[in-house]
Design an enzyme around this catalytic site. Structure first.
Site, PDB file in Angstrom:
ATOM      1  N   LYS A 133      11.867   9.322  12.693  1.00 56.89           N
ATOM      2  CA  LYS A 133      13.022   9.033  11.822  1.00 56.89           C
ATOM      3  C   LYS A 133      14.279   9.741  12.299  1.00 56.89           C
ATOM      4  CE  LYS A 133      10.780   7.613   7.644  1.00 56.89           C
ATOM      5  NZ  LYS A 133      10.581   7.815   6.219  1.00 56.89           N
ATOM      6  N   LYS A 177       4.135  -0.233  12.706  1.00 60.13           N
ATOM      7  CA  LYS A 177       3.673  -0.319  11.314  1.00 60.13           C
ATOM      8  C   LYS A 177       4.542  -1.250  10.482  1.00 60.13           C
ATOM      9  CE  LYS A 177       4.732   2.803   8.196  1.00 60.13           C
ATOM     10  NZ  LYS A 177       4.881   3.965   7.301  1.00 60.13           N
ATOM     11  N   LYS A 213       8.547  -0.478   4.966  1.00 61.70           N
ATOM     12  CA  LYS A 213       9.397  -1.230   4.047  1.00 61.70           C
ATOM     13  C   LYS A 213      10.874  -1.160   4.387  1.00 61.70           C
ATOM     14  CE  LYS A 213       8.041   1.790   0.342  1.00 61.70           C
ATOM     15  NZ  LYS A 213       8.274   3.170   0.785  1.00 61.70           N
TER      16      LYS A 213
HETATM   17  P1  AMP Z   1       5.434   4.826   1.697  1.00 61.31           P
HETATM   18  O1  AMP Z   1       5.869   3.419   1.594  1.00 61.31           O
HETATM   19  O2  AMP Z   1       5.746   5.407   3.049  1.00 61.31           O
HETATM   20  O3  AMP Z   1       5.854   5.674   0.582  1.00 61.31           O
HETATM   21  O4  AMP Z   1       3.848   4.780   1.620  1.00 61.31           O
HETATM   22  C1  AMP Z   1       3.104   4.719   0.429  1.00 61.31           C
HETATM   23  C2  AMP Z   1       1.633   4.580   0.771  1.00 61.31           C
HETATM   24  O5  AMP Z   1       1.393   3.337   1.445  1.00 61.31           O
HETATM   25  C3  AMP Z   1       1.133   5.672   1.725  1.00 61.31           C
HETATM   26  O6  AMP Z   1      -0.182   6.012   1.366  1.00 61.31           O
HETATM   27  C4  AMP Z   1       1.160   5.002   3.072  1.00 61.31           C
HETATM   28  O7  AMP Z   1       0.234   5.548   3.979  1.00 61.31           O
HETATM   29  C5  AMP Z   1       0.774   3.579   2.702  1.00 61.31           C
HETATM   30  N1  AMP Z   1       1.334   2.631   3.676  1.00 61.31           N
HETATM   31  C6  AMP Z   1       2.649   2.382   3.909  1.00 61.31           C
HETATM   32  N2  AMP Z   1       2.801   1.435   4.861  1.00 61.31           N
HETATM   33  C7  AMP Z   1       1.539   1.089   5.255  1.00 61.31           C
HETATM   34  C8  AMP Z   1       1.021   0.162   6.228  1.00 61.31           C
HETATM   35  N3  AMP Z   1       1.824  -0.582   6.966  1.00 61.31           N
HETATM   36  N4  AMP Z   1      -0.325   0.064   6.339  1.00 61.31           N
HETATM   37  C9  AMP Z   1      -1.157   0.809   5.570  1.00 61.31           C
HETATM   38  N5  AMP Z   1      -0.719   1.710   4.656  1.00 61.31           N
HETATM   39  C10 AMP Z   1       0.605   1.850   4.495  1.00 61.31           C
END
Ligand code: AMP
Ligand code: TRP
Length: 336
Positions: free
Chosen positions: A116, A201, A204
């Site tokens: 990041k 990955k 979002k």
């Molecule tokens: P975040 O959106 O970074 O706050 O992630 C929230 C949860 O979703 C965390 O447990 C991440 O590890 C999981 N997560 C986010 N993106 C992915 C992805 N592309 N594949 C699997 N898990 C994800």
């Protein structure tokens, strides 16, 4: 509220609309398993959304939307605690003590920080100090609740490992205050990849949305994104993450939706088109109830507010004694 003695904590950042990656990597297990077998807390970690350039109104909106989606996905107020991180002061109170436990080198080693920071600099934005110290706040989120298990996608493994290190170090230096947590990951779907760039990955906050399935996309939009997913040269459907990352990603998504194994599914498809079609159908059906329920819950904002108010109240009461114990242990004079 389930009381098996196991405490679970996890969180999601309101930095963008929630995706299929969030759902398959984390939320679905929170709903189907975690809230039923343990005393579980799920948090919209809004303070973490301030570590990169942000729009205040958007963070507020996304925080409410993420909470609504957690409920729409099936988290129930009767089974678990859903709340917003900034409503519970114990997180930031504890984060400072963990900054006094961690080292500068440990923080700089974090993959997410490195990636990041590069992205911020490339966009000519300065890197916020909180982006570096973020893992101390995440460790505080987890350790404040005496958490045993942290159900997350693969990308969070390094942060949970650091949390374990900090818990052990604090306990060794100042006395036993923290439980050392374990990360848990789903068997398939722990790393859903971007449909247009299957070596990275599905995150979002990517600028280009054609490779990202959002939970609130219309069904025909989801379908189109999956039908246009990048596949690999060659035409055989085989499960090989290195040689055929695009196909492997679709097989994993389908496997996560259907409960089968990606290797077994690969044998049943003669063409990429058939694989895409079945994957699109499976994703649309999996997410349909979440979208429908989201529409219902959004019509009653008072309900979400009440869930978050009572969630924060319970979370505060749970975290307070542990954080107070950490303050005493580290040498701070308790107020009289
Ligand atoms: P975040 O959106 O970074 O706050 O992630 C929230 C949860 O979703 C965390 O447990 C991440 O590890 C999981 N997560 C986010 N993106 C992915 C992805 N592309 N594949 C699997 N898990 C994800
Ligand atoms: N860092 C996590 C992410 O980017 C979100 C998060 C913050 C979290 N605090 C947490 C996850 C505590 C699990 C437990 O996805």
């Amino acid at each position: 509220m389930a009381r098996t003695g196991t405490r679970i904590f996890s969180g999601v950042k309101p930095t963008g609309h929630l995706t299929l990656g969030n759902y398959l990597g984390a939320m679905r297990r929170w709903v189907d398993e975690d809230q039923h077998r343990a005393d579980a807390l799920f948090c919209v970690v809004d303070l973490h959304a301030l570590t990169v350039d942000h729009d205040p109104a958007r963070v507020r909106r996304l925080t409410r939307q993420a909470a609504t989606l957690l409920l729409a996905a099936g988290l129930s107020q009767d089974r678990c605690t859903v709340f917003v991180q900034s409503h519970v002061d114990e997180h930031t109170r504890l984060a400072y003590l963990l900054e006094c436990t961690a080292t500068d080198a440990e923080m700089r080693r974090m993959i997410q920080y490195k990636e990041k920071a590069v992205r911020e600099r490339a966009g000519s934005r300065s890197v916020r100090l909180s982006l570096l110290t973020y893992p101390a706040l995440m460790a505080a989120d987890i350790l404040a609740y005496g958490t045993d298990e942290v159900p997350v996608g693969d990308d969070q493994a390094q942060h949970v490992e650091l949390t374990r290190t900090l818990a052990r170090r604090f306990n060794d230096r100042y006395g036993l205050v923290f439980t050392v947590p374990d990360a848990t990951h789903p068997p398939v779907g722990a790393r859903v990849m971007n449909l247009q760039d299957p070596r990275s990955k599905m995150g979002k906050s990517h600028a280009e949305s054609s490779g990202i399935v959002y939970l609130l996309d219309e069904p025909d939009v989801m379908r189109r994104k999956i039908m246009r997913a990048v596949t690999d040269s060659g035409s055989e459907v085989a499960y090989d993450r290195t040689a055929q990352p695009g196909v492997a990603n679709l097989l994993e998504i389908l496997a996560a939706c259907s409960g089968e194994r990606p290797e077994d599914l690969a044998e049943g498809f003669g063409s990429y088109g058939a694989l895409k079609k079945q994957t699109a159908d499976a994703v649309v059906e999996l997410l349909r109830p979440v979208r429908d329920r989201h529409a219902e819950i959004s019509a009653d904002p008072g309900y979400v507010e009440e869930v978050l108010r009572s969630g924060a109240e319970r979370a505060r009461a749970l975290a307070r004694p542990t954080v107070d114990a950490a303050y005493r242990a580290i040498g701070l004079l308790p107020p009289s």
